[in-house]
Design a protein around this motif. Structure first.
Motif, PDB file in Angstrom:
ATOM      1  N   SER A  12      21.928  -9.144  -7.844  1.00  0.00           N
ATOM      2  CA  SER A  12      21.879  -7.733  -8.200  1.00  0.00           C
ATOM      3  C   SER A  12      20.780  -7.064  -7.373  1.00  0.00           C
ATOM      4  O   SER A  12      20.392  -7.590  -6.331  1.00  0.00           O
ATOM      5  CB  SER A  12      21.639  -7.586  -9.707  1.00  0.00           C
ATOM      6  N   ARG A  13      20.268  -5.921  -7.833  1.00  0.00           N
ATOM      7  CA  ARG A  13      19.284  -5.205  -7.022  1.00  0.00           C
ATOM      8  C   ARG A  13      18.038  -6.051  -6.781  1.00  0.00           C
ATOM      9  O   ARG A  13      17.515  -6.693  -7.681  1.00  0.00           O
ATOM     10  CB  ARG A  13      18.872  -3.894  -7.704  1.00  0.00           C
ATOM     11  N   VAL A  14      17.537  -5.992  -5.544  1.00  0.00           N
ATOM     12  CA  VAL A  14      16.234  -6.543  -5.194  1.00  0.00           C
ATOM     13  C   VAL A  14      15.454  -5.425  -4.504  1.00  0.00           C
ATOM     14  O   VAL A  14      15.902  -4.900  -3.482  1.00  0.00           O
ATOM     15  CB  VAL A  14      16.337  -7.769  -4.273  1.00  0.00           C
ATOM     16  N   ASP A  15      14.313  -5.053  -5.073  1.00  0.00           N
ATOM     17  CA  ASP A  15      13.540  -3.922  -4.551  1.00  0.00           C
ATOM     18  C   ASP A  15      14.450  -2.699  -4.463  1.00  0.00           C
ATOM     19  O   ASP A  15      15.063  -2.315  -5.435  1.00  0.00           O
ATOM     20  CB  ASP A  15      12.892  -4.273  -3.217  1.00  0.00           C
ATOM     21  N   GLU A  16      14.584  -2.099  -3.280  1.00  0.00           N
ATOM     22  CA  GLU A  16      15.405  -0.895  -3.157  1.00  0.00           C
ATOM     23  C   GLU A  16      16.843  -1.190  -2.754  1.00  0.00           C
ATOM     24  O   GLU A  16      17.653  -0.268  -2.602  1.00  0.00           O
ATOM     25  CB  GLU A  16      14.764   0.083  -2.147  1.00  0.00           C
ATOM     26  N   ALA A  17      17.196  -2.442  -2.574  1.00  0.00           N
ATOM     27  CA  ALA A  17      18.527  -2.811  -2.084  1.00  0.00           C
ATOM     28  C   ALA A  17      19.465  -3.131  -3.249  1.00  0.00           C
ATOM     29  O   ALA A  17      19.273  -4.112  -3.960  1.00  0.00           O
ATOM     30  CB  ALA A  17      18.425  -4.009  -1.146  1.00  0.00           C
ATOM     31  N   TYR A  18      20.472  -2.295  -3.443  1.00  0.00           N
ATOM     32  CA  TYR A  18      21.456  -2.518  -4.497  1.00  0.00           C
ATOM     33  C   TYR A  18      22.447  -3.593  -4.092  1.00  0.00           C
ATOM     34  O   TYR A  18      22.825  -3.720  -2.926  1.00  0.00           O
ATOM     35  CB  TYR A  18      22.232  -1.228  -4.795  1.00  0.00           C
ATOM     36  N   LEU A  39      28.741  -2.564   1.179  1.00  0.00           N
ATOM     37  CA  LEU A  39      27.360  -2.817   1.599  1.00  0.00           C
ATOM     38  C   LEU A  39      27.289  -4.118   2.392  1.00  0.00           C
ATOM     39  O   LEU A  39      28.018  -5.068   2.093  1.00  0.00           O
ATOM     40  CB  LEU A  39      26.440  -2.911   0.382  1.00  0.00           C
ATOM     41  N   PRO A  40      26.412  -4.200   3.388  1.00  0.00           N
ATOM     42  CA  PRO A  40      26.321  -5.427   4.191  1.00  0.00           C
ATOM     43  C   PRO A  40      25.676  -6.577   3.427  1.00  0.00           C
ATOM     44  O   PRO A  40      25.002  -6.368   2.417  1.00  0.00           O
ATOM     45  CB  PRO A  40      25.448  -5.005   5.375  1.00  0.00           C
ATOM     46  N   TYR A  41      25.897  -7.788   3.913  1.00  0.00           N
ATOM     47  CA  TYR A  41      25.203  -8.935   3.330  1.00  0.00           C
ATOM     48  C   TYR A  41      23.694  -8.740   3.417  1.00  0.00           C
ATOM     49  O   TYR A  41      22.959  -8.980   2.454  1.00  0.00           O
ATOM     50  CB  TYR A  41      25.549 -10.213   4.101  1.00  0.00           C
ATOM     51  N   ILE A  42      23.214  -8.345   4.586  1.00  0.00           N
ATOM     52  CA  ILE A  42      21.776  -8.175   4.810  1.00  0.00           C
ATOM     53  C   ILE A  42      21.495  -6.686   4.952  1.00  0.00           C
ATOM     54  O   ILE A  42      21.791  -6.073   5.976  1.00  0.00           O
ATOM     55  CB  ILE A  42      21.305  -8.947   6.058  1.00  0.00           C
ATOM     56  N   GLN A  43      20.945  -6.109   3.902  1.00  0.00           N
ATOM     57  CA  GLN A  43      20.674  -4.679   3.890  1.00  0.00           C
ATOM     58  C   GLN A  43      19.259  -4.391   4.391  1.00  0.00           C
ATOM     59  O   GLN A  43      18.383  -5.257   4.318  1.00  0.00           O
ATOM     60  CB  GLN A  43      20.815  -4.149   2.464  1.00  0.00           C
ATOM     61  N   PRO A  44      19.033  -3.177   4.872  1.00  0.00           N
ATOM     62  CA  PRO A  44      17.653  -2.795   5.165  1.00  0.00           C
ATOM     63  C   PRO A  44      16.817  -2.881   3.895  1.00  0.00           C
ATOM     64  O   PRO A  44      17.233  -2.429   2.835  1.00  0.00           O
ATOM     65  CB  PRO A  44      17.782  -1.344   5.642  1.00  0.00           C
ATOM     66  N   SER A  45      15.647  -3.470   3.985  1.00  0.00           N
ATOM     67  CA  SER A  45      14.761  -3.608   2.827  1.00  0.00           C
ATOM     68  C   SER A  45      13.336  -3.737   3.341  1.00  0.00           C
ATOM     69  O   SER A  45      13.015  -4.682   4.063  1.00  0.00           O
ATOM     70  CB  SER A  45      15.153  -4.826   1.986  1.00  0.00           C
ATOM     71  N   GLU A  46      12.500  -2.792   2.965  1.00  0.00           N
ATOM     72  CA  GLU A  46      11.174  -2.663   3.564  1.00  0.00           C
ATOM     73  C   GLU A  46      10.348  -3.942   3.492  1.00  0.00           C
ATOM     74  O   GLU A  46       9.788  -4.386   4.499  1.00  0.00           O
ATOM     75  CB  GLU A  46      10.424  -1.506   2.888  1.00  0.00           C
ATOM     76  N   TYR A  47      10.265  -4.536   2.318  1.00  0.00           N
ATOM     77  CA  TYR A  47       9.403  -5.712   2.176  1.00  0.00           C
ATOM     78  C   TYR A  47       9.895  -6.858   3.057  1.00  0.00           C
ATOM     79  O   TYR A  47       9.118  -7.469   3.794  1.00  0.00           O
ATOM     80  CB  TYR A  47       9.347  -6.156   0.712  1.00  0.00           C
ATOM     81  N   CYS A  48      11.197  -7.145   2.985  1.00  0.00           N
ATOM     82  CA  CYS A  48      11.746  -8.238   3.804  1.00  0.00           C
ATOM     83  C   CYS A  48      11.635  -7.941   5.287  1.00  0.00           C
ATOM     84  O   CYS A  48      11.343  -8.835   6.092  1.00  0.00           O
ATOM     85  CB  CYS A  48      13.208  -8.474   3.439  1.00  0.00           C
ATOM     86  N   LYS A 285       2.385   5.120  -7.525  1.00  0.00           N
ATOM     87  CA  LYS A 285       2.223   5.330  -8.961  1.00  0.00           C
ATOM     88  C   LYS A 285       2.528   4.059  -9.738  1.00  0.00           C
ATOM     89  O   LYS A 285       1.979   3.849 -10.823  1.00  0.00           O
ATOM     90  CB  LYS A 285       3.128   6.464  -9.432  1.00  0.00           C
ATOM     91  N   ASN A 286       3.412   3.239  -9.220  1.00  0.00           N
ATOM     92  CA  ASN A 286       3.670   1.933  -9.817  1.00  0.00           C
ATOM     93  C   ASN A 286       4.243   1.019  -8.746  1.00  0.00           C
ATOM     94  O   ASN A 286       4.665   1.475  -7.677  1.00  0.00           O
ATOM     95  CB  ASN A 286       4.621   2.032 -11.029  1.00  0.00           C
ATOM     96  N   ASN A 287       4.253  -0.268  -9.043  1.00  0.00           N
ATOM     97  CA  ASN A 287       4.767  -1.245  -8.083  1.00  0.00           C
ATOM     98  C   ASN A 287       6.240  -1.570  -8.339  1.00  0.00           C
ATOM     99  O   ASN A 287       6.732  -2.608  -7.940  1.00  0.00           O
ATOM    100  CB  ASN A 287       3.939  -2.537  -8.159  1.00  0.00           C
ATOM    101  N   ASN A 288       6.903  -0.645  -8.992  1.00  0.00           N
ATOM    102  CA  ASN A 288       8.316  -0.816  -9.279  1.00  0.00           C
ATOM    103  C   ASN A 288       9.090   0.311  -8.603  1.00  0.00           C
ATOM    104  O   ASN A 288       9.074   0.408  -7.382  1.00  0.00           O
ATOM    105  CB  ASN A 288       8.534  -0.828 -10.811  1.00  0.00           C
ATOM    106  N   HIS A 289       9.723   1.164  -9.369  1.00  0.00           N
ATOM    107  CA  HIS A 289      10.628   2.143  -8.777  1.00  0.00           C
ATOM    108  C   HIS A 289       9.948   3.114  -7.814  1.00  0.00           C
ATOM    109  O   HIS A 289      10.537   3.490  -6.794  1.00  0.00           O
ATOM    110  CB  HIS A 289      11.351   2.915  -9.882  1.00  0.00           C
ATOM    111  N   ALA A 290       8.724   3.545  -8.120  1.00  0.00           N
ATOM    112  CA  ALA A 290       8.065   4.499  -7.224  1.00  0.00           C
ATOM    113  C   ALA A 290       7.925   3.913  -5.819  1.00  0.00           C
ATOM    114  O   ALA A 290       8.171   4.588  -4.820  1.00  0.00           O
ATOM    115  CB  ALA A 290       6.697   4.890  -7.782  1.00  0.00           C
ATOM    116  N   THR A 291       7.549   2.643  -5.753  1.00  0.00           N
ATOM    117  CA  THR A 291       7.429   1.965  -4.459  1.00  0.00           C
ATOM    118  C   THR A 291       8.778   1.882  -3.765  1.00  0.00           C
ATOM    119  O   THR A 291       8.908   2.184  -2.567  1.00  0.00           O
ATOM    120  CB  THR A 291       6.859   0.545  -4.664  1.00  0.00           C
TER     121      THR A 291
END
Length: 306
Positions: A12-18, A39-48, A285-291
């Motif tokens: 399911s969702r990881v960070d901002e990648a649905y 959606l692609p197998y490997i999505q853009p995701s800032e942390y990764c 503001k938080n290390n969850n959705h805001a990030t």
């Protein structure tokens, strides 16, 4: 204990990648159902993507250094269903979904996966903002066991139409008017997964821009922007960035990220939304959705050429 016949898995969702994929396998076969094949197998995701290995992989992709098989992981879409014989195909390269010799195996694994999803009350079939709206004054665990709040069989039947081809457009369009917002959401996803083939449903999608469910509105807006001119849909996405629920804002941000240069008219709204993610000292503001919202909107600006 008797050894289990199947092992189940979920993505399911990881960070901002649905994502929404479910999997079942036995000792030999592995079946994967991708409910978001657009959606692609490997999505853009800032942390990764900060990792050196990801940067090197993306360089190799951009410079066309990968073999055709390696390239599959980087395609913009993926199959709705995958079936692999892990005895004969250790690296899971040959998808047997369309193999006449494996029809019974495919049917068996589809049934097993459905049974498991129903057994565990798979609340992942609800988009996140919708989940929290339904669970207000309760919990997702509790509403998943209340058929009046989570008619799972009806929702799962709608999700199963995703990736089934343009012949199902009339049925998906009918489901856009369903009384359950999660069913309407999966009808939108089913049309989104059809890409340009969903153009005959554009008017029906446009009617969902005023849907009572934020996830339905935003998914419909994203789909319309990919089909053609999207001035009205863009306004819906911009308004989504101002929603009080961070789950809704993240969905809006990710839809905006996916429409590329068409988001240019709302760049100011994107930049303002990024500012709202941070405190005066620049920390999140938080290390969850805001990030995650800020990360998605960073990519959205890059895709706009900003």
């Amino acid at each position: 204990r008797e050894p289990r016949e199947y092992v189940f898995a979920a993505s399911s969702r990881v960070d901002e990648a649905y994502e929404c994929s479910r999997c079942v396998r036995d000792g030999r076969y592995k079946y994967i159902r991708n409910y978001m094949p657009h959606l692609p197998y490997i999505q853009p995701s800032e942390y990764c993507d900060r990792a050196e290995i990801m940067q090197e992989l993306r360089r190799a992709v951009a410079e066309e250094e990968l073999s055709p098989v390696q390239r599959r992981l980087w395609e913009p879409v993926k199959p709705a269903e995958e079936l692999y014989d892990t005895y004969a195909d250790l690296h899971e390269i040959e998808n047997l979904v369309n193999s006449p010799d494996h029809r019974q195996t495919l049917a068996k694994f589809r049934k097993a996966l459905h049974g498991w999803m129903l057994q565990i009350h798979d609340v992942g079939l609800l988009p996140e903002a919708e989940m929290h709206i339904r669970a207000e004054d309760s919990t997702p665990y509790e509403i998943a066991r209340d058929p009046t709040k989570f008619p799972q069989r009806h929702i799962l039947a709608a999700a199963d139409l995703v990736g089934q081809g343009p012949a199902f457009i009339p049925r998906l369009v009918r489901l856009l008017d369903d009384s359950d917002s999660a069913v309407r959401y999966w009808a939108v996803i089913g049309l989104t997964a059809l890409g340009s083939q969903a153009e005959p449903a554009a008017d029906a999608l446009a009617a969902r821009l005023e849907d009572s469910s934020p996830n339905v509105r935003l998914a419909a807006a994203g789909a319309l922007c990919k089909l053609g001119p999207c001035r009205t849909a863009l306004q819906v996405l911009a308004e989504g960035l101002e929603d009080e629920r961070e789950e809704t804002v993240l969905h809006a941000a990710r839809e905006i990220e996916g429409i590329g240069k068409k988001a240019r008219p709302i760049v100011a709204a994107i930049e303002q939304a990024r500012e709202r993610c941070k405190r005066p000292d620049g920390t999140y503001k938080n290390n969850n959705h805001a990030t995650f919202i800020d990360w998605a909107l960073k990519y959205a600006l890059e895709n706009c050429g900003q």
